[in-house]
Design a protein around this motif. Structure first.
Motif, mmCIF file in Angstrom:
data_model
loop_
_atom_site.group_PDB
_atom_site.id
_atom_site.type_symbol
_atom_site.label_atom_id
_atom_site.label_comp_id
_atom_site.label_asym_id
_atom_site.label_seq_id
_atom_site.Cartn_x
_atom_site.Cartn_y
_atom_site.Cartn_z
ATOM 1 N N LEU A 18 81.176 31.070 73.930
ATOM 2 C CA LEU A 18 81.143 32.187 75.142
ATOM 3 C C LEU A 18 81.951 31.668 76.287
ATOM 4 O O LEU A 18 81.112 30.978 77.050
ATOM 5 C CB LEU A 18 79.509 32.323 75.271
ATOM 6 C CG LEU A 18 78.643 32.869 73.907
ATOM 7 C CD1 LEU A 18 77.324 32.871 74.396
ATOM 8 C CD2 LEU A 18 79.238 34.245 73.432
ATOM 9 N N TRP B 149 86.439 33.738 80.297
ATOM 10 C CA TRP B 149 87.612 34.603 79.882
ATOM 11 C C TRP B 149 88.271 34.160 78.495
ATOM 12 O O TRP B 149 88.195 33.126 77.899
ATOM 13 C CB TRP B 149 88.485 34.454 80.857
ATOM 14 C CG TRP B 149 88.251 34.775 82.335
ATOM 15 C CD1 TRP B 149 87.743 33.874 83.184
ATOM 16 C CD2 TRP B 149 88.549 36.059 82.628
ATOM 17 N NE1 TRP B 149 87.634 34.646 84.289
ATOM 18 C CE2 TRP B 149 88.053 36.071 84.293
ATOM 19 C CE3 TRP B 149 88.791 37.349 82.328
ATOM 20 C CZ2 TRP B 149 87.894 37.003 85.248
ATOM 21 C CZ3 TRP B 149 89.017 38.370 83.535
ATOM 22 C CH2 TRP B 149 88.456 38.286 84.682
ATOM 23 N N LEU B 150 88.589 35.458 77.762
ATOM 24 C CA LEU B 150 89.220 35.243 76.330
ATOM 25 C C LEU B 150 90.602 35.858 76.620
ATOM 26 O O LEU B 150 90.675 36.734 77.050
ATOM 27 C CB LEU B 150 88.406 36.007 75.152
ATOM 28 C CG LEU B 150 89.013 35.879 73.933
ATOM 29 C CD1 LEU B 150 89.034 34.454 73.246
ATOM 30 C CD2 LEU B 150 88.300 36.775 73.142
ATOM 31 N N LYS C 89 90.336 39.177 78.551
ATOM 32 C CA LYS C 89 88.926 39.977 78.571
ATOM 33 C C LYS C 89 88.016 38.979 79.348
ATOM 34 O O LYS C 89 87.613 37.897 78.883
ATOM 35 C CB LYS C 89 88.745 40.249 77.241
ATOM 36 C CG LYS C 89 89.656 41.396 76.651
ATOM 37 C CD LYS C 89 89.642 41.411 75.211
ATOM 38 C CE LYS C 89 90.457 42.491 74.723
ATOM 39 N NZ LYS C 89 90.166 42.772 73.267
ATOM 40 N N GLN C 90 87.142 39.556 80.148
ATOM 41 C CA GLN C 90 86.299 38.669 80.845
ATOM 42 C C GLN C 90 84.826 38.937 79.795
ATOM 43 O O GLN C 90 84.545 39.993 79.636
ATOM 44 C CB GLN C 90 85.671 39.201 82.335
ATOM 45 C CG GLN C 90 84.832 38.080 83.081
ATOM 46 C CD GLN C 90 84.665 38.451 84.645
ATOM 47 O OE1 GLN C 90 85.027 39.630 84.968
ATOM 48 N NE2 GLN C 90 84.255 37.569 85.526
ATOM 49 N N LYS C 91 84.226 37.667 80.032
ATOM 50 C CA LYS C 91 82.899 37.585 79.025
ATOM 51 C C LYS C 91 83.171 37.928 77.807
ATOM 52 O O LYS C 91 82.065 38.776 77.269
ATOM 53 C CB LYS C 91 81.595 38.426 79.930
ATOM 54 C CG LYS C 91 81.565 37.744 81.358
ATOM 55 C CD LYS C 91 79.928 38.229 81.881
ATOM 56 C CE LYS C 91 79.943 37.456 83.273
ATOM 57 N NZ LYS C 91 79.959 36.101 83.511
ATOM 58 N N TRP C 92 84.082 37.699 77.122
ATOM 59 C CA TRP C 92 84.570 38.053 75.767
ATOM 60 C C TRP C 92 84.530 36.660 74.823
ATOM 61 O O TRP C 92 84.915 35.628 75.723
ATOM 62 C CB TRP C 92 85.641 38.802 75.343
ATOM 63 C CG TRP C 92 85.586 40.192 75.517
ATOM 64 C CD1 TRP C 92 85.127 40.739 76.520
ATOM 65 C CD2 TRP C 92 85.843 41.302 74.436
ATOM 66 N NE1 TRP C 92 85.345 42.112 76.250
ATOM 67 C CE2 TRP C 92 85.714 42.456 75.045
ATOM 68 C CE3 TRP C 92 86.369 41.235 73.069
ATOM 69 C CZ2 TRP C 92 85.677 43.620 74.264
ATOM 70 C CZ3 TRP C 92 86.522 42.156 72.506
ATOM 71 C CH2 TRP C 92 86.285 43.440 73.205
ATOM 72 N N VAL D 205 85.419 38.688 67.247
ATOM 73 C CA VAL D 205 85.721 38.757 68.624
ATOM 74 C C VAL D 205 85.138 39.973 69.193
ATOM 75 O O VAL D 205 85.414 41.224 68.656
ATOM 76 C CB VAL D 205 87.352 38.826 68.805
ATOM 77 C CG1 VAL D 205 87.796 38.826 70.162
ATOM 78 C CG2 VAL D 205 88.001 37.689 67.964
ATOM 79 N N ALA D 206 84.455 39.477 70.319
ATOM 80 C CA ALA D 206 83.618 40.733 70.911
ATOM 81 C C ALA D 206 83.058 40.216 72.498
ATOM 82 O O ALA D 206 83.217 39.085 72.576
ATOM 83 C CB ALA D 206 82.471 41.261 70.246
ATOM 84 N N PRO D 207 82.530 41.203 73.182
ATOM 85 C CA PRO D 207 81.803 40.726 74.223
ATOM 86 C C PRO D 207 80.833 39.538 74.097
ATOM 87 O O PRO D 207 80.301 39.856 72.714
ATOM 88 C CB PRO D 207 81.144 42.208 74.942
ATOM 89 C CG PRO D 207 82.167 43.074 74.066
ATOM 90 C CD PRO D 207 82.506 42.541 72.764
ATOM 91 N N ASN D 208 80.639 38.753 74.788
ATOM 92 C CA ASN D 208 79.602 37.588 74.572
ATOM 93 C C ASN D 208 78.175 38.215 74.203
ATOM 94 O O ASN D 208 77.679 37.521 73.512
ATOM 95 C CB ASN D 208 79.472 36.789 75.859
ATOM 96 C CG ASN D 208 80.870 35.965 76.218
ATOM 97 O OD1 ASN D 208 81.628 35.976 75.383
ATOM 98 N ND2 ASN D 208 81.000 35.779 77.294
ATOM 99 N N GLU E 278 77.395 41.134 72.952
ATOM 100 C CA GLU E 278 77.287 41.664 71.528
ATOM 101 C C GLU E 278 77.338 40.368 70.435
ATOM 102 O O GLU E 278 76.519 40.642 69.579
ATOM 103 C CB GLU E 278 78.564 42.492 71.303
ATOM 104 C CG GLU E 278 78.678 42.991 70.132
ATOM 105 C CD GLU E 278 79.777 44.048 70.079
ATOM 106 O OE1 GLU E 278 80.448 44.019 68.885
ATOM 107 O OE2 GLU E 278 79.974 44.555 70.884
#
Length: 71
Positions: free
Chosen positions: A7, A10-11, A20-23, A35-38, A40
């Motif tokens: 987590l 940024w990714l 992507k912020q908080k992915w 690969v998804a939002p943190n 999720e």
């Protein structure tokens, strides 16, 4: 099989794509399986171990040429 969720803040998943912020990513053995939002990832895989990296940028597949070129 339980995996590990990384987590970052940024990714950068694809070169040239906006970060992507908080992915983050989910890893099983030696493969990225999601690969998804943190938030999720935490929700989908509650049994997985978490590797929190709140101040870091994750860029899977990036190779640092300064430390990986020999000879």
């Amino acid at each position: 099989m339980n995996g590990t969720i990384i987590l970052p803040e940024w990714l950068i998943a694809i070169p040239g794509e906006k970060p992507k912020q908080k992915w983050g990513v989910r890893v099983e053995a030696d493969r990225i399986t999601d690969v998804a939002p943190n938030a999720e990832l935490r929700s989908k895989y509650p049994e997985d171990s978490i590797w929190a990296a709140p101040n870091d940028v994750l860029s899977p597949g990036f190779v640092n040429g300064h430390t990986h070129i020999y000879g």
